[in-house]
Design an enzyme around this catalytic site. Structure first.
Site, PDB file in Angstrom:
ATOM      1  N   GLY A  19       0.838  -1.200   0.000  1.00  0.00           N
ATOM      2  CA  GLY A  19       0.000   0.000   0.000  1.00  0.00           C
ATOM      3  C   GLY A  19       0.860   1.231   0.000  1.00  0.00           C
ATOM      4  N   GLY A  21       0.671   5.550   1.473  1.00  0.00           N
ATOM      5  CA  GLY A  21      -0.079   6.558   2.202  1.00  0.00           C
ATOM      6  C   GLY A  21       0.658   7.871   2.187  1.00  0.00           C
ATOM      7  N   GLY A  24       4.455   7.479   2.850  1.00  0.00           N
ATOM      8  CA  GLY A  24       5.263   6.839   1.832  1.00  0.00           C
ATOM      9  C   GLY A  24       4.701   5.465   1.536  1.00  0.00           C
ATOM     10  CE  LYS A  25       5.347   3.460  -4.260  1.00  0.00           C
ATOM     11  NZ  LYS A  25       6.041   3.186  -5.508  1.00  0.00           N
ATOM     12  CB  VAL A  26       2.826   0.286   3.537  1.00  0.00           C
ATOM     13  CG1 VAL A  26       2.824  -0.701   4.699  1.00  0.00           C
ATOM     14  CG2 VAL A  26       2.451   1.684   4.030  1.00  0.00           C
ATOM     15  CE  LYS A  40       2.282   3.244   8.215  1.00  0.00           C
ATOM     16  NZ  LYS A  40       1.563   4.369   8.808  1.00  0.00           N
ATOM     17  CG  ASP A 136      -5.232  10.761   8.997  1.00  0.00           C
ATOM     18  OD1 ASP A 136      -6.376  11.122   8.628  1.00  0.00           O
ATOM     19  OD2 ASP A 136      -4.352  10.390   8.201  1.00  0.00           O
TER      20      ASP A 136
HETATM   21  P1  ADP Z   1      -2.381   6.401   5.110  1.00  0.00           P
HETATM   22  O1  ADP Z   1      -1.260   7.392   5.095  1.00  0.00           O
HETATM   23  O2  ADP Z   1      -3.359   6.559   3.992  1.00  0.00           O
HETATM   24  O3  ADP Z   1      -3.033   6.299   6.456  1.00  0.00           O
HETATM   25  P2  ADP Z   1      -0.629   4.193   5.575  1.00  0.00           P
HETATM   26  O4  ADP Z   1       0.673   4.733   5.106  1.00  0.00           O
HETATM   27  O5  ADP Z   1      -0.852   4.152   7.039  1.00  0.00           O
HETATM   28  O6  ADP Z   1      -1.787   4.951   4.841  1.00  0.00           O
HETATM   29  O7  ADP Z   1      -0.856   2.728   5.021  1.00  0.00           O
HETATM   30  C1  ADP Z   1      -1.116   2.479   3.666  1.00  0.00           C
HETATM   31  C2  ADP Z   1      -1.650   1.066   3.486  1.00  0.00           C
HETATM   32  O8  ADP Z   1      -0.705   0.094   3.905  1.00  0.00           O
HETATM   33  C3  ADP Z   1      -2.883   0.781   4.348  1.00  0.00           C
HETATM   34  O9  ADP Z   1      -4.053   1.182   3.712  1.00  0.00           O
HETATM   35  C4  ADP Z   1      -2.795  -0.720   4.521  1.00  0.00           C
HETATM   36  O10 ADP Z   1      -3.365  -1.363   3.408  1.00  0.00           O
HETATM   37  C5  ADP Z   1      -1.325  -1.000   4.561  1.00  0.00           C
HETATM   38  N1  ADP Z   1      -0.804  -1.109   5.946  1.00  0.00           N
HETATM   39  C6  ADP Z   1      -0.420  -0.104   6.768  1.00  0.00           C
HETATM   40  N2  ADP Z   1       0.029  -0.561   7.945  1.00  0.00           N
HETATM   41  C7  ADP Z   1      -0.077  -1.912   7.907  1.00  0.00           C
HETATM   42  C8  ADP Z   1       0.204  -2.989   8.855  1.00  0.00           C
HETATM   43  N3  ADP Z   1       0.707  -2.746  10.067  1.00  0.00           N
HETATM   44  N4  ADP Z   1      -0.049  -4.252   8.461  1.00  0.00           N
HETATM   45  C9  ADP Z   1      -0.555  -4.504   7.234  1.00  0.00           C
HETATM   46  N5  ADP Z   1      -0.845  -3.564   6.319  1.00  0.00           N
HETATM   47  C10 ADP Z   1      -0.612  -2.271   6.632  1.00  0.00           C
END
Ligand code: ADP
Length: 290
Positions: A19, A21, A24-26, A40, A136
């Site tokens: 994912g 956000g 940055g990238k996850v 992250k 958030d």
């Molecule tokens: P945002 O900035 O939009 O809140 P994040 O950077 O927190 O998004 O996360 C982006 C995506 O990564 C999430 O929508 C989720 O799908 C995935 N993700 C984030 N944290 C976790 C985690 N601890 N375990 C599994 N997936 C995660």
């Protein structure tokens, strides 16, 4: 330990992007000890990112609760900034509600999701020292672990309340459209009650499965308009309830759930409950129904 994790970039040879956000990238990754984690990774060269990164580390390293996604470690290496979290294999609540993750949440499960995430937020507000405003709260920041326990994630935008005067944080408006406390939007005065408003919007998502803004329309406005038209309690809302839960469960405690939701999204912060009041009310619903 943190020291071990400082050398962690070597451990992530196989990174799967899951994912992206604001931060940055996850990625999904594997630590050398076999632990599956979510990594992250900050967008490089952004000062803003670095600041948020350091804030997040400080906050998370001292916050531990079963309804908060735990920080396992962090990396500063070769210009990289990465946060390592416990991995949530069942995705975000948004993924569940939009049918992406294959996790179906029936009404009873939604009650537990609300209770779990409310408990995590109440902990941030009332037991973390100093108190933490999440800033958030939204369905993409609430995730499900292997047991479908809800955990609140992403403290990148959080600020310490004690850093500020009179319990107010004066700052640029941040957060996500559709979830923003109208009072905060106008005055830029941030309190724990801003999280309560966002949580109310999240509860509306649990009822309707809809996103907070659809086709330019705010879910909060739609629900208010429907409720105002309504003479017979909340029956006008019936059409807005996700049909899958409306048809398959008897919506135990729905009236009470809706009442708490409407209180959370009150325009003025003083009219909203605290997160621990929300927790108590949700517990009562679940206790009354085994
Ligand atoms: P945002 O900035 O939009 O809140 P994040 O950077 O927190 O998004 O996360 C982006 C995506 O990564 C999430 O929508 C989720 O799908 C995935 N993700 C984030 N944290 C976790 C985690 N601890 N375990 C599994 N997936 C995660």
């Amino acid at each position: 330990s943190y020291d071990e994790l400082r050398k962690c970039t070597n451990n992530f040879a196989e990174r799967n992007e899951i994912g992206s956000g604001a931060f940055g990238k996850v990625y999904r990754g594997l630590l050398s000890d076999g632990l599956v984690v979510a990594i992250k990774r900050a967008q490089q060269g952004s000062t803003q990112g670095l600041l948020e990164f350091k804030t997040e580390i400080e906050l998370l390293s001292r916050v531990h609760h079963k309804n908060l996604v735990g920080l396992v470690g962090f990396c500063f290496e070769q210009g990289e900034q990465m946060l390592i979290y416990e991995f949530m294999p069942n995705g975000t609540i948004r993924d569940s509600l939009s049918g992406k993750s294959g996790i179906y949440l029936d009404w009873n499960r939604r009650l537990y999701v609300a209770l779990g995430s409310a408990t995590g937020l109440a902990y941030l507000h009332e037991h973390a020292n100093p108190p933490i405003i999440h800033r958030d709260v939204k369905s993409t920041n609430i995730l499900l672990d292997e047991n479908l326990t809800a955990k609140v994630a992403d403290f990148g935008l959080s600020k310490l309340v004690s850093d500020t005067l009179n319990g107010h944080v004066s700052t640029q408006v941040k957060g996500t459209m559709g979830y923003l406390d109208p009072e905060y939007y106008q005055t830029q005065q941030l309190t724990v009650k801003s999280d309560v408003y966002s949580f109310g919007v999240f509860m509306l998502e649990l009822i309707t499965s809809k996103r907070p803004i659809e086709k330019g329309k705010y879910i909060v406005q739609r629900v208010r308009t429907t409720m105002n038209k309504d003479e017979e309690e909340h029956y006008g809302l019936w059409d807005m309830i996700d049909s899958s839960i409306r048809d398959t469960s008897n919506l135990i405690g729905f009236g009470k759930f809706l009442e708490i939701t409407m209180q959370c999204i009150e325009d003025s912060p003083e009219d909203r409950p605290t997160m621990s009041e929300v927790v108590k009310a949700l517990e009562t619903i679940l206790q009354n129904n085994g």
